[in-house]
Scaffold this motif. Structure first.
Motif, PDB file in Angstrom:
ATOM      1  N   ALA A  30      32.160  -3.017  18.326  1.00 32.96           N
ATOM      2  CA  ALA A  30      32.557  -2.991  16.915  1.00 32.96           C
ATOM      3  C   ALA A  30      32.499  -4.402  16.320  1.00 32.96           C
ATOM      4  O   ALA A  30      32.050  -4.595  15.188  1.00 32.96           O
ATOM      5  N   GLU A  31      32.918  -5.414  17.091  1.00 34.20           N
ATOM      6  CA  GLU A  31      32.839  -6.805  16.615  1.00 34.20           C
ATOM      7  C   GLU A  31      31.388  -7.228  16.418  1.00 34.20           C
ATOM      8  O   GLU A  31      31.036  -7.903  15.452  1.00 34.20           O
ATOM      9  N   LEU A  32      30.558  -6.821  17.371  1.00 29.92           N
ATOM     10  CA  LEU A  32      29.136  -7.156  17.302  1.00 29.92           C
ATOM     11  C   LEU A  32      28.498  -6.573  16.038  1.00 29.92           C
ATOM     12  O   LEU A  32      27.790  -7.261  15.308  1.00 29.92           O
ATOM     13  N   PHE A  33      28.760  -5.301  15.778  1.00 29.15           N
ATOM     14  CA  PHE A  33      28.136  -4.642  14.628  1.00 29.15           C
ATOM     15  C   PHE A  33      28.586  -5.306  13.328  1.00 29.15           C
ATOM     16  O   PHE A  33      27.828  -5.430  12.382  1.00 29.15           O
ATOM     17  N   LYS A  34      29.825  -5.736  13.313  1.00 36.48           N
ATOM     18  CA  LYS A  34      30.330  -6.421  12.127  1.00 36.48           C
ATOM     19  C   LYS A  34      29.618  -7.770  11.949  1.00 36.48           C
ATOM     20  O   LYS A  34      29.221  -8.141  10.842  1.00 36.48           O
ATOM     21  N   ALA A  35      29.430  -8.473  13.050  1.00 37.95           N
ATOM     22  CA  ALA A  35      28.794  -9.791  12.972  1.00 37.95           C
ATOM     23  C   ALA A  35      27.384  -9.713  12.397  1.00 37.95           C
ATOM     24  O   ALA A  35      26.878 -10.678  11.834  1.00 37.95           O
ATOM     25  N   TYR A  36      26.724  -8.557  12.570  1.00 39.23           N
ATOM     26  CA  TYR A  36      25.358  -8.408  12.067  1.00 39.23           C
ATOM     27  C   TYR A  36      25.300  -7.524  10.810  1.00 39.23           C
ATOM     28  O   TYR A  36      24.224  -7.136  10.373  1.00 39.23           O
ATOM     29  N   ASP A  37      26.471  -7.170  10.284  1.00 41.70           N
ATOM     30  CA  ASP A  37      26.557  -6.355   9.067  1.00 41.70           C
ATOM     31  C   ASP A  37      25.911  -4.979   9.217  1.00 41.70           C
ATOM     32  O   ASP A  37      25.159  -4.533   8.367  1.00 41.70           O
ATOM     33  N   TYR A  38      26.199  -4.308  10.314  1.00 42.65           N
ATOM     34  CA  TYR A  38      25.814  -2.900  10.495  1.00 42.65           C
ATOM     35  C   TYR A  38      27.028  -2.044  10.168  1.00 42.65           C
ATOM     36  O   TYR A  38      28.154  -2.404  10.516  1.00 42.65           O
ATOM     37  N   HIS A  39      26.793  -0.926   9.498  1.00 41.90           N
ATOM     38  CA  HIS A  39      27.900  -0.083   9.038  1.00 41.90           C
ATOM     39  C   HIS A  39      27.955   1.226   9.802  1.00 41.90           C
ATOM     40  O   HIS A  39      26.919   1.784  10.153  1.00 41.90           O
ATOM     41  N   ARG A  40      29.170   1.707  10.010  1.00 44.60           N
ATOM     42  CA  ARG A  40      29.329   2.892  10.851  1.00 44.60           C
ATOM     43  C   ARG A  40      28.986   4.181  10.101  1.00 44.60           C
ATOM     44  O   ARG A  40      29.331   4.350   8.939  1.00 44.60           O
ATOM     45  N   ILE A  41      28.313   5.080  10.791  1.00 44.45           N
ATOM     46  CA  ILE A  41      28.082   6.421  10.260  1.00 44.45           C
ATOM     47  C   ILE A  41      28.537   7.419  11.327  1.00 44.45           C
ATOM     48  O   ILE A  41      28.417   7.155  12.516  1.00 44.45           O
TER      49      ILE A  41
END
Ligand code: ATP
Ligand code: MG
Length: 426
Positions: A30-41
């Protein structure tokens, strides 16, 4: 006696003892996805069967023999999702998320494939996955790969290596397909049953065979890199340059073709030598044709999926079992009045100290038995309420992990005491 109902074969319970390892992975991701600006679906577990047939491809292992497909009461053919990409693309089309827009998305959850269960291969397993839709640039392929590498670093996972290939466009692949069919047809007597079937329907998949008897023949086959179109070749060169700049070692594996039909250009796999035959821990690639194949406009896209159970197993091997979680406070009470006070006090502690973990234990057990459980739970403190304490409106706060003396405190003082003790823990 009534018999116990067993679980469905290949479908596992994840017990609380394993939770910390799962949580470690999920938190880091979750931290990683935030760092690269990926959003959850979040997408449904069930989709129309047609979705997977049309995207994954008829002549693939998944569609041929691994899907959980059934007719629902209304007569529709539905399938438990074997992977997430098709459903994510479907969701983007349903909601118009790709109209003049790009999307960077991530998703997490169970997948279902009716494979032969064995260590690292289950019928319900979990994936964490990312998809970048609307991006053609090799920078985005590179971004996805450096993301996965960053995740390994964040988790302290070593013993994984990256294999990379480009399978070009469908047009350039058609040329390669021909020479491949020619080669394998000339050696028909050495093909196993699976490969013979694939020779007609999906010859590239022969390269993916896990049968060791086929290894030599496959090693001699023509390689796809010689048949790549100009654009794919350039894209691949740029990607390799970006990975080298990022300091990420990779091995070109010309036989890496992946098991799903929708891939184009980049394909990659992170493999490990520590999990036996189930060596792929994260895999993905570019799928420039899929969105159009599912009825959308031409939209380039790229993504990967990570096998959660396999990565958790690597964490376990590298770092041993995680410490069991222990409460901060375990309530021990003697007598009916004390039970009632203890229950209310536990609520007050949770109100006053967000983040605290309080167990009320088993208030009906004897005083000594409750103490034994408090000790066994690993809790740092016991909150003791006996008849004297009820009368004096005092609480005993006993450190269980140190030799410090037990204190007799008002509830407000307990809160202050715990507050500073918990701060020291952070
Ligand atoms: P494999 O070659 O091991 O069958 P795959 O190519 O079918 O893997 P993908 O469809 O690329 O796998 O899925 C991505 C990841 O999901 C895999 O790299 C693996 O870590 C995990 N995975 C796939 N199938 C299973 C399964 N049946 N049980 C557990 N994990 C799985
Ligand atoms: Mg598979």
């Amino acid at each position: 006696m009534t018999s116990i109902i067993s679980p469905v074969k290949g479908m596992n319970d994840v017990l609380p003892d394993d939770e910390l390892l799962w949580e470690r992975l999920e938190t880091a991701a979750a931290e990683l996805f935030k760092a690269y600006d990926y959003h959850r679906i979040r997408i449904p577990v069930l989709e129309k069967t047609e979705l997977f047939r049309r995207s994954i491809g008829e002549a693939t292992d998944i569609v041929e023999k691994e899907m959980y497909t059934f007719e629902d009461r209304g007569g529709d053919s539905l399938t438990l999702r074997p992977e997430a990409t098709a459903g994510i693309v479907r969701a983007c089309l349903t909601h118009g998320l790709l109209h003049n827009r790009q999307q960077k998305l991530w998703c997490s959850g169970p997948m279902f494939r009716r494979e032969k269960p064995q260590k690292g291969r289950y019928r319900q397993f979990h994936q964490l996955s990312v998809e970048a839709l609307g991006y053609a640039e090799p920078e985005v392929d590179a971004e996805l790969i450096v993301m996965s590498a960053r995740l390994w670093r964040a988790l302290g996972i070593t013993h994984v290596s990256l294999e990379l290939n480009s399978i070009g466009t469908p047009e350039s692949r058609a040329g390669y397909r021909e020479v491949l069919v020619e080669y394998f047809s000339a050696h028909k007597d050495r093909l196993d049953a699976d490969s013979l079937r694939r020779l007609e329907r999906n010859p590239l998949r022969i390269l993916d065979s896990k049968n060791p008897d086929m290894a030599e023949l496959i090693a001699g086959a023509p390689v796809i890199s010689e048949y790549l179109d100009e654009g794919s070749r350039d894209h691949f060169e740029r990607l390799k340059g970006l990975l080298s700049d990022a300091g990420i070692p990779f091995k070109i594996n010309p036989r890496l073709v992946r098991g799903l039909d929708y891939y184009t250009r980049t394909v990659f796999e992170w493999v490990t030598d520590r999990l036996g035959a189930q060596s792929a821990v994260c895999a993905g690639g570019r799928y420039d044709g899929l969105v159009a194949q599912l009825g959308g406009r031409d939209t380039p896209a790229v993504g990967w999926a990570l096998g959660v159970e396999r990565v958790v197993e690597l964490l376990r091997l590298d770092q041993g079992a995680a410490e069991a979680r222990a409460p901060d406070v375990f309530v021990v009470s003697a007598g009916d009045a004390a039970r009632r006070v203890g229950f209310a006090a536990a609520e007050k502690l949770r109100d006053a100290l967000p983040g605290i973990s309080v167990s009320i234990g088993a208030p009906s057990a004897g005083f000594k038995a409750q103490f034994r459980r408090a000790d066994k739970s690993g809790a740092r403190f016991a909150l003791i309420i006996g008849e004297d304490e009820v009368a004096a409106q005092k609480f005993g706060l006993k450190p269980l992990r140190t030799d410090e003396p037990q204190l007799s405190l008002s509830l407000d003082e307990v809160v202050r005491q715990l507050s500073s003790a918990l701060e020291r823990r952070e």
